[in-house]
Each structure stands twice: as structure tokens, then as C-alpha cells.
Enzyme design. Structure first.
Site: not given
Ligand code: 5GP
Ligand code: ZN
Length: 113
Positions: A92-93, A99
Site C-alpha cells: 500500500g505504498q 517513511h
Molecule cells: P503510504 O501510503 O505511502 O504508506 O503513505 C504516504 C502518506 O503520505 C499518506 O498517509 C499520505 O496522507 C501522506 N502524504 C501524501 N502527500 C503528502 C504531503 O504532501 N504532505 C504530507 N504531510 N503528507 C503527505
């Protein structure tokens, strides 16, 4: 490089920064899934956990240690919290810069969907 988290690390895009040092930055997720939802990232770009060499294992350790400290700083250590690093499609990335999510402040469900 066209990476949104590199731009946050470089202060080219604003974010609510909770912690920063030479190697890491932690900031609040834009779409929080819990009362406390931080993202802890290395300033160096690694697309996925698959791309971090074992020689950088200490960096991964520092990311985890920072999450633990931030949970404590926010008074969430005793009640508990969750740390998650999603990898690629099945994980789910959605942002291709590693991060670690730190989620706290409510009862979290298990297993994930
Ligand atoms: P993933 O789904 O890749 O594990 O998590 C990515 C996270 O990044 C998501 O929870 C999403 O809400 C967050 N996110 C995406 N774009 C931005 C942004 O521009 N700023 C911040 N602070 N968070 C973001
Ligand atoms: Zn990046």
C-alpha cells in the site's frame, strides 16, 4: 528529483515538522488516520525499503528510535502506538520515498485490510 518527500526535507514544500536532525525529518501526515500521525523519513532518498542497503541498517534503526522517542514526547508511549512502513503495491505504498508511519491516540484495529 521529483519527489514530494525530498521537497519536504528540503523545505521546498511546507509541512508541520515535529523533529529534525541531519539525517531525518518527522512531520505530520497531511491526512491523519489517528490523533497523532507522523511520518519519519530519511533526508536521503530511498524509494522503498527494498532499496535500502544493509550498510544503512543503522539509519533504519535511527528512524525506529525516533518514532519511539516521538511517541514518548507526545505522551503516547504508555497507551501505545503503531509504526508501519509500507512497501510497494501490496504494502500500500503511495509515496516512493521511504517513511515510517507513527500512529497513536486511538485504539487501532488489527489485522489491517
Ligand atoms: P503510504 O501510503 O505511502 O504508506 O503513505 C504516504 C502518506 O503520505 C499518506 O498517509 C499520505 O496522507 C501522506 N502524504 C501524501 N502527500 C503528502 C504531503 O504532501 N504532505 C504530507 N504531510 N503528507 C503527505
Ligand atoms: Zn525522495
Amino acid at each position: 528529483m521529483d519527489c514530494i518527500f525530498c521537497k519536504i526535507a528540503a523545505k521546498e514544500i511546507p509541512a508541520r515538522v515535529a523533529f529534525e536532525n541531519e539525517r531525518l525529518i518527522a512531520f505530520h501526515d497531511l491526512f491523519p488516520q489517528a490523533p497523532l500521525h507522523l511520518l519519519i523519513i530519511p533526508k536521503a532518498h530511498y524509494s522503498t525499503l527494498n532499496d535500502v542497503p544493509s550498510s544503512e541498517a543503522s539509519l533504519l534503526g535511527e528512524i525506529m528510535d525516533t518514532a519511539r522517542q516521538l511517541a514518548a514526547d507526545h505522551g503516547m508511549a504508555a497507551d501505545g502506538y503503531r509504526v508501519v512502513m509500507n512497501c510497494n503495491k501490496h504494502g500500500g505504498q503511495s509515496v516512493d520515498h521511504i517513511h515510517l508511519h507513527l500512529l497513536a491516540g486511538r485504539q487501532l484495529g488489527w489485522p489491517p485490510g
